[in-house]
Design an enzyme around this catalytic site. Sequence first.
Site, PDB file in Angstrom:
ATOM      1  N   HIS A   1     -40.290 -58.999   0.293  1.00 30.35           N
ATOM      2  CA  HIS A   1     -39.971 -60.021  -0.725  1.00 30.35           C
ATOM      3  C   HIS A   1     -41.199 -60.920  -0.997  1.00 30.35           C
ATOM      4  CE1 HIS A   1     -36.336 -62.276  -2.640  1.00 30.35           C
ATOM      5  NE2 HIS A   1     -37.435 -62.425  -3.369  1.00 30.35           N
TER       6      HIS A   1
ATOM      7  N   GLY B   1     -36.334 -60.464 -19.378  1.00 25.92           N
ATOM      8  CA  GLY B   1     -36.618 -61.895 -19.438  1.00 25.92           C
ATOM      9  C   GLY B   1     -38.118 -62.066 -19.274  1.00 25.92           C
ATOM     10  N   ARG B   2     -38.497 -63.215 -18.687  1.00 24.19           N
ATOM     11  CA  ARG B   2     -39.934 -63.500 -18.561  1.00 24.19           C
ATOM     12  C   ARG B   2     -40.662 -62.447 -17.730  1.00 24.19           C
ATOM     13  NH1 ARG B   2     -39.673 -69.963 -18.695  1.00 24.19           N
ATOM     14  NH2 ARG B   2     -37.694 -69.721 -17.674  1.00 24.19           N
ATOM     15  N   ILE B   3     -40.117 -62.138 -16.532  1.00 23.79           N
ATOM     16  CA  ILE B   3     -40.835 -61.201 -15.649  1.00 23.79           C
ATOM     17  C   ILE B   3     -40.756 -59.777 -16.205  1.00 23.79           C
ATOM     18  CG2 ILE B   3     -40.977 -60.251 -13.309  1.00 23.79           C
ATOM     19  CD1 ILE B   3     -39.885 -62.952 -12.275  1.00 23.79           C
TER      20      ILE B   3
ATOM     21  N   ALA C   1     -43.079 -60.721  -4.057  1.00 27.18           N
ATOM     22  CA  ALA C   1     -43.530 -60.589  -5.453  1.00 27.18           C
ATOM     23  C   ALA C   1     -44.290 -61.825  -5.936  1.00 27.18           C
ATOM     24  CB  ALA C   1     -42.353 -60.294  -6.374  1.00 27.18           C
TER      25      ALA C   1
ATOM     26  N   GLU D   1     -31.616 -58.903   3.723  1.00 30.73           N
ATOM     27  CA  GLU D   1     -33.014 -59.246   4.032  1.00 30.73           C
ATOM     28  C   GLU D   1     -33.026 -60.097   5.282  1.00 30.73           C
ATOM     29  OE1 GLU D   1     -35.108 -61.044   0.785  1.00 30.73           O
ATOM     30  OE2 GLU D   1     -34.677 -59.374  -0.538  1.00 30.73           O
TER      31      GLU D   1
ATOM     32  N   ARG E   1     -33.330 -58.772  -6.860  1.00 32.17           N
ATOM     33  CA  ARG E   1     -32.504 -59.139  -5.707  1.00 32.17           C
ATOM     34  C   ARG E   1     -31.902 -57.861  -5.126  1.00 32.17           C
ATOM     35  NH1 ARG E   1     -34.906 -63.198  -5.749  1.00 32.17           N
ATOM     36  NH2 ARG E   1     -34.145 -65.345  -5.834  1.00 32.17           N
TER      37      ARG E   1
ATOM     38  N   THR F   1     -37.585 -55.558  -7.723  1.00 34.06           N
ATOM     39  CA  THR F   1     -38.259 -56.773  -7.235  1.00 34.06           C
ATOM     40  C   THR F   1     -37.393 -58.001  -7.538  1.00 34.06           C
ATOM     41  OG1 THR F   1     -39.468 -56.908  -9.333  1.00 34.06           O
ATOM     42  CG2 THR F   1     -40.611 -55.870  -7.495  1.00 34.06           C
TER      43      THR F   1
HETATM   44  C1  DGY Z   1     -37.667 -65.940  -6.886  1.00 31.34           C
HETATM   45  O1  DGY Z   1     -38.379 -66.885  -7.239  1.00 31.34           O
HETATM   46  O2  DGY Z   1     -36.472 -65.873  -7.182  1.00 31.34           O
HETATM   47  C2  DGY Z   1     -38.314 -64.844  -6.111  1.00 31.34           C
HETATM   48  O3  DGY Z   1     -37.434 -63.909  -5.648  1.00 31.34           O
HETATM   49  C3  DGY Z   1     -39.145 -65.418  -4.985  1.00 31.34           C
HETATM   50  O4  DGY Z   1     -40.346 -65.719  -5.528  1.00 31.34           O
END
Ligand code: DGY
Length: 338
Positions: A287, A157-159, A289, A268, A239, A237
């Site tokens: 967490h 996806g985007r990331i 990122a 977490e 979940r 990065t």
């Molecule tokens: C999100 O936005 O889902 C990240 O895990 C936190 O920035």
Amino acid sequence: MPDRPRVFVTRNLPGDALGLLRQTCEVAVWPDQLPPSPDDLRREAATTHGLLTLLTDHIDATLLAAAPNLIAVSNMATGYDNIDVADASRRLVLVSRTPGVLTETSADLAFGLLLAAARRIAEGDRYVRAGNWRTWGPEIMLGPDVHGATLGIIGLGRIGAAVARRAAGFGMRVLYHGRSRNTQAEKEVGAAYADLDALLAQSDFVSIHAALTDDTRGLIAARQFGLMKPSAILINTARGPLVDHDALYEALRSGEIAGAALDVTDPEPLPADSPLLALDNVVITPHIASASIATRSEMARLAADNLLTSLAGAVNDNAVNTEIAGDWRAAAAARLHS
Ligand code: DGY
């Protein structure tokens, strides 16, 4: 009818988000560093029209049942697995999130973790601080090359696509797996689609960017680690529960894979007695990122904006349950008067 909608924000926010909300709403902010307990959250939600939440707040059926005036939940995150969206939809509560604004910042950290794990950056820092650095040594702290290696991205996806662009800059070959093809990324960085097993078997680095759903929980477990190269490094990065942590520990301990870098864990925070913390071949961050100054301010502003749009009776662009729009508008107008 209240003069102004009542809004509860579950933590103090960076930037001008609270100021924005205060222009038109009565705003209460949870004052602590730690999230409100479920009881505290229920008590606040009982009288509120809008909730601005974080991924640490569980917006479940019990909470929603206790919030008769609730019009909208605006989550300051791109993920929204902390919210029971099906129940929110049943109760005509609009749920929104903050995608897009954190893409590049999150990809920076994912790639940073990849480099940190491969080139043993955190471990090297611990080594120096422990007084172990006695000389330059031909065999000290060796790790795999990043440039020229194969990166498998789960969820383009985007990331994921932003990580792929960084990988292209390092001359990496990029494989990806996901629910759908990303033909733009295929063209842009030459990413090649692969089924998950093939991606795991061929990749030197595997980076997870999938959403957490019932289908993806435990996506990487013992069988998947068994398919990976003994030299492979896993980066997560997205979940924590996407990865079976018992299986991860076993894979790292036994050498089934070479290392891992985690910005997210299950649970977490990771408990102090987690066996993962005793391993040198895992890098763990809390967490963070999306945690750049600009991006967190932008996420907070977008979350406030989404909430204000909803409280004005319009479906915001980042709503995730738009299918309720028609009935929701009528319910929202009625709730604003109570
Ligand atoms: C999100 O936005 O889902 C990240 O895990 C936190 O920035």
